[in-house]
Design an enzyme around this catalytic site. Structure first.
Site, PDB file in Angstrom:
ATOM      1  N   ALA A 121       0.851  -1.184   0.000  1.00 37.16           N
ATOM      2  CA  ALA A 121       0.000   0.000   0.000  1.00 37.16           C
ATOM      3  C   ALA A 121       0.885   1.232   0.000  1.00 37.16           C
ATOM      4  O   ALA A 121       1.866   1.306   0.746  1.00 37.16           O
ATOM      5  CB  ALA A 121      -0.899   0.004   1.239  1.00 37.16           C
ATOM      6  N   CYS A 122       0.552   2.150  -0.847  1.00 38.82           N
ATOM      7  CA  CYS A 122       1.181   3.467  -0.863  1.00 38.82           C
ATOM      8  C   CYS A 122       2.704   3.364  -0.914  1.00 38.82           C
ATOM      9  O   CYS A 122       3.255   2.739  -1.807  1.00 38.82           O
ATOM     10  CB  CYS A 122       0.690   4.263   0.350  1.00 38.82           C
ATOM     11  SG  CYS A 122       0.872   6.038   0.177  1.00 38.82           S
TER      12      CYS A 122
END
Length: 166
Positions: A121-122
């Site tokens: 994520a991210c």
């Protein structure tokens, strides 16, 4: 053959992790299969996933914003989780040396070689790129890190305009 145990999802905790994302992922995976029955007036169901917080060891781990995470399992004790999620690494500067995450990168490569699926994520995509597993593949990360990721990992096809890349 029917699988009896729920899939294990390892949520990788590092010094740069944001506890909100780490525990948000934990809660999301733990609630699958469990929460809906309770929401419609039935007893809570059984979770269809087994999320675990994993780190180099099980010692309390300070993450960003002064929060301390206590991992449930050490990486060495979980050689082949079904899925590994790398949460965002908000404390991961764009010029950080891989040496700060060498153990995690080695563990990720070994797990992948044994069949684990890995997602990030991210800014967790930066650590995933550091493993070399994204070489030749499409990827994205937080918009503020896309340029640094592309420069640091020229064999990764970075897509700054995308929010999700499979």
């Amino acid at each position: 053959m029917t699988r009896r145990d729920p899939p294990t999802i390892a949520l990788l905790a590092t010094h740069g992790a944001a506890a909100s994302v780490l525990y948000g992922m934990y809660d999301l995976f733990k609630s699958a299969g469990r929460d809906w029955p309770a929401m419609i007036g039935q007893p809570p169901g059984t979770s269809v996933f087994r999320p675990v917080v994993v780190a180099r060891d099980t010692a309390p781990l300070p993450v960003i914003n002064g929060i301390v995470v206590t991992p449930g399992v050490a990486m060495r004790d979980l050689p082949s989780p079904d899925l590994i999620c790398i949460p965002d690494l908000a404390g991961y500067p764009s010029d950080i040396a891989l040496r700060t995450h060498e153990e995690e990168a080695a563990w990720l490569r070994a797990c992948h070689a044994r069949g684990s699926v890995i997602a990030a994520a991210c800014t967790g995509a930066l650590l995933l790129a550091d493993t070399g597993l994204l070489d030749g593949n499409d990827a994205t990360t937080h918009w503020a890190y896309c340029e640094a990721m592309a420069a640091r990992h020229p064999r990764v096809k970075v897509h700054p305009q995308r929010v999700v890349v499979t």
